[in-house]
Design a protein around this motif. Structure first.
Motif, PDB file in Angstrom:
ATOM      1  N   THR A  31      -7.543 -20.457 -26.796  1.00  0.00           N
ATOM      2  CA  THR A  31      -6.236 -20.726 -26.201  1.00  0.00           C
ATOM      3  C   THR A  31      -5.283 -19.575 -26.516  1.00  0.00           C
ATOM      4  O   THR A  31      -5.259 -19.076 -27.641  1.00  0.00           O
ATOM      5  CB  THR A  31      -5.675 -22.046 -26.747  1.00  0.00           C
ATOM      6  OG1 THR A  31      -6.659 -23.050 -26.564  1.00  0.00           O
ATOM      7  CG2 THR A  31      -4.426 -22.446 -25.993  1.00  0.00           C
ATOM      8  N   GLY A  82      -2.832 -28.216 -23.177  1.00  0.00           N
ATOM      9  CA  GLY A  82      -1.864 -29.156 -23.743  1.00  0.00           C
ATOM     10  C   GLY A  82      -2.365 -30.563 -24.002  1.00  0.00           C
ATOM     11  O   GLY A  82      -1.768 -31.273 -24.804  1.00  0.00           O
ATOM     12  N   ARG A  83      -3.438 -30.991 -23.352  1.00  0.00           N
ATOM     13  CA  ARG A  83      -3.928 -32.358 -23.574  1.00  0.00           C
ATOM     14  C   ARG A  83      -5.205 -32.393 -24.417  1.00  0.00           C
ATOM     15  O   ARG A  83      -5.782 -33.464 -24.627  1.00  0.00           O
ATOM     16  CB  ARG A  83      -4.182 -33.045 -22.227  1.00  0.00           C
ATOM     17  CG  ARG A  83      -2.900 -33.249 -21.414  1.00  0.00           C
ATOM     18  CD  ARG A  83      -3.195 -33.895 -20.087  1.00  0.00           C
ATOM     19  NE  ARG A  83      -3.679 -35.248 -20.240  1.00  0.00           N
ATOM     20  CZ  ARG A  83      -2.959 -36.339 -19.992  1.00  0.00           C
ATOM     21  NH1 ARG A  83      -1.715 -36.222 -19.560  1.00  0.00           N
ATOM     22  NH2 ARG A  83      -3.469 -37.532 -20.153  1.00  0.00           N
ATOM     23  N   ALA A  86       0.083 -26.263 -16.471  1.00  0.00           N
ATOM     24  CA  ALA A  86       0.010 -27.689 -16.805  1.00  0.00           C
ATOM     25  C   ALA A  86      -0.769 -28.487 -15.761  1.00  0.00           C
ATOM     26  O   ALA A  86      -1.351 -29.531 -16.084  1.00  0.00           O
ATOM     27  CB  ALA A  86       1.439 -28.243 -16.935  1.00  0.00           C
ATOM     28  N   ALA A 112      -2.410 -25.349 -20.126  1.00  0.00           N
ATOM     29  CA  ALA A 112      -3.688 -25.929 -19.698  1.00  0.00           C
ATOM     30  C   ALA A 112      -4.397 -26.619 -20.862  1.00  0.00           C
ATOM     31  O   ALA A 112      -5.177 -27.550 -20.664  1.00  0.00           O
ATOM     32  CB  ALA A 112      -4.582 -24.845 -19.098  1.00  0.00           C
ATOM     33  N   GLU A 166      -8.835 -31.488 -19.989  1.00  0.00           N
ATOM     34  CA  GLU A 166      -9.045 -32.553 -20.986  1.00  0.00           C
ATOM     35  C   GLU A 166     -10.302 -33.350 -20.655  1.00  0.00           C
ATOM     36  O   GLU A 166     -11.161 -33.589 -21.511  1.00  0.00           O
ATOM     37  CB  GLU A 166      -7.833 -33.492 -20.999  1.00  0.00           C
ATOM     38  CG  GLU A 166      -8.002 -34.670 -21.949  1.00  0.00           C
ATOM     39  CD  GLU A 166      -6.941 -35.758 -21.729  1.00  0.00           C
ATOM     40  OE1 GLU A 166      -6.354 -35.827 -20.613  1.00  0.00           O
ATOM     41  OE2 GLU A 166      -6.711 -36.529 -22.670  1.00  0.00           O
ATOM     42  N   ALA A 196      -4.190 -29.242 -16.939  1.00  0.00           N
ATOM     43  CA  ALA A 196      -4.379 -29.828 -18.272  1.00  0.00           C
ATOM     44  C   ALA A 196      -5.248 -31.091 -18.248  1.00  0.00           C
ATOM     45  O   ALA A 196      -6.113 -31.278 -19.102  1.00  0.00           O
ATOM     46  CB  ALA A 196      -3.027 -30.133 -18.910  1.00  0.00           C
TER      47      ALA A 196
END
Ligand code: GLP
Length: 259
Positions: free
Chosen positions: A5, A240-241, A201, A238, A208, A204
């Motif tokens: 990341t 973030g989850r 986003a 991307a 996930e 994301a």
């Protein structure tokens, strides 16, 4: 899966370009598989820059485009061939004879798909396959559904995919081809190494589910969990989850854990 990341989409692009350039040093005869889409554009620009600076030599490499629209000529401004020529191939020294595309205007599309599989095999298979991910979790044009196809094949595009790609056709989803040709899940999973790139986003949730979710044809990217060498290059948004992730690269951050 090896999750990398980065702080920004620009840092992702630089790292992906470096990853390809290093692979070219290790294996000058590298066989690449390459996606279209907005996500890899910055990495392709960086690869062109590296090439101009003497840092990425494609002279002995081979490339296969991942997919193509059906029913438009390869020189159509919206074709993935046009896209790849503009964003990468015109700016690096890949010999034209070793740059391969699917022909979505071929008279017999089944034969065209088989030709592609045979050409990939004859090149010794794909060493390094770059992938983007659709907002609906598709890879290449392998759309979510009850079943997936292993080999290169003809697909009907999902409505969301037609909306997402409409910019290539003057912003009008109705002008978009309804079908495409795409490497299949088997063609993809046969690659020696896979680098999936996702930024923003909007990706994301798909990222996930691809990483933490069950294997399901409803999210084609989840099948990447079956592969031994998958690297994910993500920006913060991307990633973030994801349950845990760490930002690397210049100005790196400490381990970060999210929900
Ligand atoms: C397209 C391509 C995919 C690509 C995806 C994401 O439909 N067939 O190979 O990964 O959409 O595109 P973007 O990077 O523009 O979000």
């Amino acid at each position: 899966m090896d999750i990398r990341t980065f702080d920004s989409a620009e840092a992702v692009a630089a790292a992906v370009a470096r990853r390809v350039a290093e692979a070219l040093v290790t294996t000058p005869t590298l066989v690449l598989g390459l996606p279209s889409g907005r996500t890899p554009v910055a990495a392709y620009a960086e690869l062109r820059r590296l090439h101009a600076a003497g840092g990425a030599d494609f002279a002995r490499a081979t490339a296969f485009a991942l997919d193509e629209f059906v029913g438009i000529s390869s020189v159509h401004p919206g074709s993935f061939r046009t896209f790849m020529e503009r964003h990468l191939f015109q700016g690096v020294n890949l010999p034209a004879s070793r740059v391969h595309f699917l022909d979505g205007a071929a008279g017999d599309l089944e034969t065209e798909c088989e030709r592609y599989e045979t050409t990939i095999d004859a090149a010794g298979g794909i060493d390094l396959l770059l992938l983007g991910i659709g907002a609906n979790g598709h890879i290449g044009f392998n759309e979510p559904g009850d079943a997936l196809v292993a080999r290169t094949h003809r697909v009907t595009l999902a409505a969301t995919t037609r909306r997402d790609n409409a910019a290539l056709f003057g912003g009008d989803p109705r002008a978009m081809p309804r079908e495409a040709l795409s490497m299949g899940m088997g063609s993809i999973l046969k690659a020696t190494s896979i680098v999936l790139v996702a930024t923003g986003a909007r990706k994301a949730r798909g990222v996930e589910r691809a990483v933490h979710g069950p294997l399901t044809t409803r999210l084609p990217a989840s099948l990447l969990q079956l592969h031994r060498r998958v690297e994910l290059y993500l920006d913060r948004a991307a990633a973030g989850r994801l349950h845990t992730w760490r930002v690397e690269g210049p100005g790196g951050f400490d381990d970060t854990t999210c929900a």
